[in-house]
Structures are given as structure tokens and as C-alpha cells.
Design an enzyme around this catalytic site. Structure first.
Site, PDB file in Angstrom:
ATOM      1  CB  THR A   1      47.669 -72.501  80.311  1.00 55.06           C
ATOM      2  OG1 THR A   1      47.324 -73.014  81.509  1.00 55.06           O
ATOM      3  CG2 THR A   1      46.631 -71.290  80.165  1.00 55.06           C
TER       4      THR A   1
ATOM      5  CB  THR B   1      44.091 -73.318  81.210  1.00 50.28           C
ATOM      6  OG1 THR B   1      44.771 -74.519  81.391  1.00 50.28           O
ATOM      7  CG2 THR B   1      42.939 -73.084  82.360  1.00 50.28           C
TER       8      THR B   1
ATOM      9  CG  ASN C   1      44.511 -77.716  85.461  1.00 47.53           C
ATOM     10  OD1 ASN C   1      45.427 -76.994  85.697  1.00 47.53           O
ATOM     11  ND2 ASN C   1      44.290 -78.767  86.426  1.00 47.53           N
TER      12      ASN C   1
ATOM     13  CD  GLU D   1      41.381 -75.345  85.278  1.00 46.64           C
ATOM     14  OE1 GLU D   1      42.219 -75.223  86.102  1.00 46.64           O
ATOM     15  OE2 GLU D   1      41.416 -75.378  84.130  1.00 46.64           O
TER      16      GLU D   1
ATOM     17  CG  ASP E   1      44.000 -75.340  88.781  1.00 43.98           C
ATOM     18  OD1 ASP E   1      45.054 -76.027  88.858  1.00 43.98           O
ATOM     19  OD2 ASP E   1      43.915 -74.355  87.821  1.00 43.98           O
TER      20      ASP E   1
ATOM     21  N   GLY F   1      52.047 -71.868  81.845  1.00 39.97           N
ATOM     22  CA  GLY F   1      52.981 -72.215  82.622  1.00 39.97           C
ATOM     23  C   GLY F   1      52.504 -72.521  84.098  1.00 39.97           C
TER      24      GLY F   1
END
Length: 564
Positions: free
Chosen positions: A373, A391, A393, A412, A415, A465
Site C-alpha cells: 500500500t 492501495t 493490495n 482487492e 481482502d 503494510g
């Protein structure tokens, strides 16, 4: 557990000075009127140029966001999404949610095989992994509502960088070189990020003419070209050709949200941060509320005792984060309870003085999310402050570029909770509240944060992170408020992280002395060594002198704090 003896504290300092010179080698950048801190020096310079030209912090934030899409392609983006936390000079606090959404054809089990097991790589690579991007509409909305410059003005520097190119540094080449094999799997990606099929070298010029064309279309036609026009059509066509599920309807119905930020108080400071679908602000405030009752300053920086309480706060807060939070359009988040002082007091009753709490006593679930990110922080001379985290990802997202657009798309969808019983690529496990649903936004750890003192910005902070974003932001705040570091020391200091499961403290090299690790081990803690992670890009404003200080994390060598 009693405080460490003085000789142990002195040995710690000597240990850090000898083995970790980077952590305390640099002074922060100082300025009087404005500051921009980002992961890429070219983007930081563009932001400060906007401020010098009379733009405000929001104008600069939009310009930096577009510039990072060019010069920080692994992580900067217009094919992804993110969050923006703002404090305006008139005292108003605002949060803009431009997180990606799942396509309308998405299903809860779309990444599982017939036996319910996660299909490797399916949620990470290719068009099946792509959520509907939000960055373009998010930046446009911020500029239109709170900026002062035109779209053409703030996009011009990014267009020029993409059209004319920029010289690659060792840091750029290192990141690009890590993905040579993956780039070769996609002709449209290889055509841009490989040079005649081979990795770029230091000093090469990276030109992105297709991206320049897309940025120029956005500059002249606005977000409609991205969500209803030729760019949307190109993305959807590429998705259909490669088995993805994106449709023109997904793009046409995408909306950003302007929400009320999460706020909490810590030792007389007001913390303004990200609400759901970010878990960042809620988890950060829960940890700070737990820690407020402990005299961390007296315990000492990274002492056995202070570390014990910080890790326990991380553990309990991440348990709540992973099991209780999700997209507020789909679930009721118990935010008020989680960030209450009363709830923090209840948790402290469960924390023993000198014994680690086994995570399996809390539950046996877990979750994950992408590590790659970018965060940037900006303040202008009027006192407008902006914290942006956005981001793709994973590094370079899904590693797909629709032909002719130059736009890297996110992955993404990874996630979401693909299966509540299985961790994803980063080892976190989360619950049903974050399962995939059409139009839903995945839970995020992005934590763009502004710390206030007497209604004036004191810190602007955030990080990259993945789940470590939250703890990196927490530690940076503690380093300033509790341990008296300047902002450069605060972002450079060695980090540790606990996310409930797996039940280990992840530590960067040389974080603790051997003695401290031994004492923590006796208390029941286990450790896992990790490479330096994240990149905190932060600003500190001295409440007395109003002087501005910027700290760019050494972990991202291409980053820079620039002030004037």
C-alpha cells in the site's frame, strides 16, 4: 514485572546505536509553511510545488495521488482504492471512503473449489481478483469539494511524468525486478514494465504513454470517462476476454462515501482516524484506550513491561477487528462499544501483569490482507491537513493492465474472507462479517490518521503494510507521545506486531535486546523474525512554535519529506 534496571536500558541504547544506525541517524525535515511526505520523492516534490503555487493541502493530495500512480506503480494507483482523512482549517474533520467494491456478480464462494477449499492464486492474480476501483472518483470528489485548483492543474505533473518518463533508481528497479516472471505472463504488462522482455536497469527511462493518455482523458473529461466512458469499456472488455466478472454496470454504479471519522482521546490528544469499512481507526482507538491507563513512559521504550502491555492491547483489539467489523452497508459495526473507555477497562481486567494471554483463549478464528500500500501526509500554511492511504493490495495488484489504458488493476477481492476457516496469503483469519457479497467493500487495515492538540494538527500519520499498518501507526504515535521521539525517529524505530493469530510477536531485526526477548519468552511470548516492513510517512507540528517537521520512513528509500 518490575521495570528494567538502568544498565539494561543503557545496553539497549548501545545495542540500537551499534546495530541499527538507520533508526536514529536522521533529523526530520523542517519547514515553516507546508510539508509533503510520501513514498516517492518525485511525487513529494509535485505536492510541494502545488502548495508553493497557491494550492491547498487537498489540491496537493490529489496531485500526489495521481503522480504516485506513475512513479510508484507497485502501490500508487488509479486502478485501486483507499481512504482520505482531512482536517480543514475551519475545524471540520472529514473522511472520504473510496475503497473498492465487489462486482455485482461476486459470490461468497467464488474462490472455493467443490470441497470448500480456497483455490490457490485465484483471488490474487488475474481479472477474477479485481474489485471496482475507487481512486479516480475519490480524488475527484475531494478536489471538487475542498480543493481550489482545476483538475487539469493537479493532473498536469503526473501526465508529464507518464508521457516523458522518469529515471529509475535502485529502489524502483529492485521492486520491478521482483516481478519479471509475472510481468512476462501478461503481454500488456510486459510491454510497459519490461524492456525488450528484460528487467529495467538503474538509470533507464520508464515511459508510460498509455497511462499518460488515460490521465489526459480523466483531466479533460473527468471521472465519467473512467466509470461510464472509454476507460470503463476497455477494462470491462479486457475482463470479459480473460474470464473476469466486471461489468459496465459495476462501474456506472460505483459511489464514494463521505463519512464521519472515528475519534478518540489519548492522554489529552484527539485522534481522528478511519471508520469502517476500514478497521484502522476502530482498532487503533481500542488499543490506545487500553494503553492509556499504563504509564508507558516510566516503563521505558521497548522494555519488557511496556512491550507486554502494548502486545496485549494489539492482541485483544485484533481479535475484535477480525471478528466484529465489516462494511457498514452490510453489517452493524459495534464501533461505539469497541472504542469506549469502559470497554477498554473491561479488557484490562483480563490482562495479567506478567503473563501473556494465549490467543486461543479468545477464539480460534483468523484473516489477511495485502501488504503493499502507500501512504502520504500533507499540511499547508493555513492548517489544512490530509492523510491518504490507498492501495492495489498486493504489489502491482492483480498484475493485469487492460490493453491501451496503462492502468494496473487491484486484487482487492483477496481482502474479503474467502473461507472463514482458512488464512490467506498473509496469515490473517477473519470472520463472516467480511465475507464476499455483491457491491460490498472488503474490510481494510488502512489507517490514515490525524492527531490533534487543542483542535490543531499535531501529527499526520499512516503507513503501508497490510494488517501491520495499524500497529505501525500505533507505535509511531506512542513513540512521539509516550517516548519523546522526534518524527523521524518515530517512523524509523524498529517495529513489532501482533494480530491475535498466529499467536506470535513479529519483530524486525534488532527490535529487542536478548535480555528483553528472554524475559518476554518467560512470560509466554513467542517470536517470528520479519524483514523491515511498512513505510510510515508522517508530519509533526510543534504546538508551541508551529514549526512543521516531516519524517519519511527509511524502509522506502525512494520516499522524501519536502517542506517550504
Amino acid at each position: 514485572m518490575t521495570n528494567q534496571p538502568v544498565f539494561n536500558i543503557l545496553s539497549r541504547l548501545l545495542f540500537l546505536i551499534l546495530l541499527c544506525p538507520l533508526a536514529y541517524a536522521n533529523e526530520p525535515v523542517a519547514a515553516a509553511q507546508g510539508m509533503v511526505v510520501s513514498d516517492q520523492k518525485l511525487a513529494s516534490q509535485i505536492g510541494i510545488d502545488i502548495l508553493r503555487a497557491g494550492g491547498n493541502a487537498i489540491d496537493a493530495a490529489v496531485a500526489v495521488g495521481y503522480a504516485l500512480a506513475v512513479v510508484n506503480p507497485c502501490c500508487g494507483n488509479i486502478g485501486g482504492g483507499g481512504f482520505m482523512t482531512l482536517h480543514l482549517a475551519d475545524g471540520k474533520d472529514i473522511f472520504i471512503n473510496f475503497r473498492e467494491r465487489a462486482p455485482f456478480a461476486a459470490k461468497a464462494d467464488m474462490y472455493q473449489d467443490a470441497d470448500g477449499k480456497i483455490i490457490p492464486r485465484k483471488s490474487i492474480f488475474g481479472y477474477d481478483a479485481v474489485g471496482v476501483p475507487g481512486t479516480v472518483l475519490g480524488l475527484e470528489s475531494a478536489l471538487k469539494q475542498y480543493g481550489t485548483m482545476s483538475r487539469q492543474q493537479v493532473l498536469a505533473p503526473a501526465i508529464k511524468l507518464a508521457q516523458e518518463g522518469y529515471i529509475l533508481t535502485p529502489g524502483d528497479v529492485k521492486i520491478l525486478g521482483m516481478f519479471t516472471k509475472d510481468f512476462r505472463n501478461s503481454a500488456s504488462v510486459a510491454a510497459i514494465f519490461l524492456k525488450n522482455g528484460q528487467p529495467y536497469q538503474v538509470g533507464d527511462l520508464l515511459i508510460q504513454k498509455d497511462l499518460a493518455k488515460s490521465l489526459s482523458l480523466i483531466a479533460t473529461q473527468g471521472p465519467d470517462v473512467f466509470y461510464k466512458g472509454s476507460i470503463a469499456q476497455a477494462i470491462v472488455q479486457a475482463s470479459e476476454m480473460h474470464g473476469g466478472i466486471l461489468t459496465l454496470e459495476d462501474f456506472a454504479h460505483y459511489k464514494i462515501e463521505e463519512l464521519t471519522p472515528i475519534t478518540c482521546n489519548y492522554r489529552g490528544y484527539t485522534v481522528v482516524s478511519a471508520p469502517p469499512p476500514s478497521s484502522g481507526g476502530t482498532t487503533l482507538c481500542e488499543m490506545l484506550n487500553i494503553l492509556e491507563a499504563y504509564p508507558l513512559t516510566g516503563m521505558g521504550y521497548q522494555s519488557t513491561q511496556s512491550t507486554h502491555y502494548i502486545v496485549e492491547a494489539m492482541r485483544f483489539a485484533f481479535y475484535d477487528r477480525n471478528n466484529q467489523l465489516g462494511d457498514p452497508d452490510f453489517i452493524n459495526n459495534p464501533v461505539t462499544r469497541l472504542i469506549s473507555k469502559q470497554y477498554a477497562a473491561e479488557i484490562r481486567k483480563k490482562i495479567k501483569i506478567n503473563v501473556a494471554t494465549p490467543s486461543n483463549e479468545l477464539n480460534n478464528l483468523a484473516v489477511h490482507e495485502g501488504m503493499h500500500t502507500t501512504h502520504y501526509s500533507i499540511i499547508d500554511k493555513a492548517g489544512n491537513a490530509v492523510a491518504v492511504t490507498y492501495t492495489l493490495n498486493s504489489l502491482f495488484g492483480a498484475i493485469v493492465i487492460p490493453e491501451g489504458t496503462g492502468i494496473l488493476l487491484n486484487n482487492e477481492m483477496d481482502d474479503f474472507t474467502s473461507n472463514p476457516k482458512q488464512p490467506n496469503q498473509f496469515g490473517l483469519i477473519q470472520g463472516e462479517n467480511n465475507k464476499i457479497a455483491p457491491g460490498k467493500r472488503p474490510l481494510s487495515a488502512m489507517t490514515p490518521t490525524i492527531v490533534m492538540k487543542d483542535n490543531h494538527p499535531l501529527m499526520i500519520v499512516g503507513s503501508s503494510g497490510g494488517p501491520r499498518i495499524i500497529t505501525a501507526t500505533l507505535l509511531s504515535i506512542l513513540n512521539v507521545i509516550d517516548f519523546g521521539m522526534n518524527i523521524q525517529q518515530a517512523v524509523d524505530a524498529q517495529r513489532f506486531h501482533h494480530q491475535w493469530l498466529p499467536d506470535v510477536i513479529e519483530i524486525e531485526p534488532n527490535t529487542f535486546t536478548v535480555d528483553t526477548m528472554h524475559q518476554l519468552n518467560l512470560m509466554g511470548y513467542n517470536f517470528s523474525m520479519t524483514n523491515p516492513y511498512g513505510a510510515v510517512e508522517a508530519i509533526y507540528i510543534d504546538p508551541k512554535t508551529k514549526k512543521i517537521y516531516g519524517g519519511s520512513d527509511y524502509r522506502r528509500a525512494a520516499g522524501l519529506a519536502v517542506g517550504y
